[in-house]
Scaffold this active site. Sequence first.
Site, PDB file in Angstrom:
ATOM      1  N   ASP A   1      33.731  19.817  -1.351  1.00  0.00           N
ATOM      2  CA  ASP A   1      33.571  21.090  -0.646  1.00  0.00           C
ATOM      3  C   ASP A   1      33.086  20.807   0.775  1.00  0.00           C
ATOM      4  OD1 ASP A   1      32.647  23.493   0.398  1.00  0.00           O
ATOM      5  OD2 ASP A   1      31.710  24.164  -1.457  1.00  0.00           O
ATOM      6  N   LEU A   2      33.977  20.995   1.755  1.00  0.00           N
ATOM      7  CA  LEU A   2      33.664  20.752   3.157  1.00  0.00           C
ATOM      8  C   LEU A   2      33.608  22.078   3.904  1.00  0.00           C
ATOM      9  CD1 LEU A   2      35.998  17.704   3.939  1.00  0.00           C
ATOM     10  CD2 LEU A   2      33.502  17.657   3.702  1.00  0.00           C
ATOM     11  N   GLU A   3      32.427  22.453   4.335  1.00  0.00           N
ATOM     12  CA  GLU A   3      32.256  23.674   5.115  1.00  0.00           C
ATOM     13  C   GLU A   3      30.975  23.552   5.928  1.00  0.00           C
ATOM     14  OE1 GLU A   3      30.901  27.171   2.642  1.00  0.00           O
ATOM     15  OE2 GLU A   3      31.587  25.858   1.009  1.00  0.00           O
ATOM     16  N   TRP A   4      30.890  24.279   7.034  1.00  0.00           N
ATOM     17  CA  TRP A   4      29.659  24.284   7.819  1.00  0.00           C
ATOM     18  C   TRP A   4      28.572  25.005   7.031  1.00  0.00           C
ATOM     19  CZ3 TRP A   4      30.061  20.619  10.890  1.00  0.00           C
ATOM     20  CH2 TRP A   4      31.105  20.444  11.806  1.00  0.00           C
TER      21      TRP A   4
ATOM     22  N   PHE B   1      25.653  17.026   5.600  1.00  0.00           N
ATOM     23  CA  PHE B   1      25.993  16.227   6.776  1.00  0.00           C
ATOM     24  C   PHE B   1      24.899  15.262   7.223  1.00  0.00           C
ATOM     25  CE2 PHE B   1      28.719  19.953   6.849  1.00  0.00           C
ATOM     26  CZ  PHE B   1      29.957  19.335   6.919  1.00  0.00           C
TER      27      PHE B   1
END
Length: 266
Positions: free
Chosen positions: A150-153, A123
Amino acid sequence: MRLLQKIMIGVLLVALAACARNPVPGGPGGFGPSPGPGANPRLGDSRPHEWRNGHPYGHAVHGIDVSRWQGDIDWGQVRNAGISFAFIKSTEGGDHADPNFMRYWREAAQARIPRGAYHYYYFCRTGAEQAAWFIRNVPREAGSLPPVLDLEWTNSRTCPRRPPPHEVKREANVFLDIVGRHYGQRPIIYTTVDFYRDNQLGDMRAEFWLRSVADHPRMIYPGQRWAFWQYTGTGIVPGIRGNVDLNAFAGSSADWQRWLQTRLTR
């Protein structure tokens, strides 16, 4: 007559024992009766879960996702275990590449396992920067699965920020557009429950690969269509030492073949 009855009873007991060893998975889409863990004799789980609303083994097509942490992989054994696809970590952010990526990429192809690459989003870089880094490291190769974003916190010490949803989706779409044009296939989005909800990802134009290790995706992501379901991070697959992520494709074996015909890189 008594001898015949004894023979008949013996045959029946053998048949019942075979059924107990080889339970039948649920119906199409995993919505039929839920079999117990181990219904697929070639795959296992070191921490099996009791599935109440659709067992992953109700799906016909299963795959893995891997990164450097899987170490040496015997891809021939993996294929013989019934694994039909593999997603391999390639890149992260704008300057990190998985050191095992190219080796896994070649070895999976040699074992005739359809494989694709995934990028772990960071990010503190723009979508354009990350797209360029992915393209620099992942071959455009005919027969490859679509790329994955791959979208994740994350709990990154170098980038602790959590952008607002409009920024997340804006930059992710930049990545999807650039990478999609290069490979001729719009990337799949992998995401987790909290990230999906926090950023209202349901309105994004993409196929989804959803993580859901406690219940079927139809319960956790109501109304969301998906192509892949990551159902455990503690899977056991012959040819891989230790735990590995296991995934199911949404449709039947015939659906899988049709999907490949439209979604492979040309």
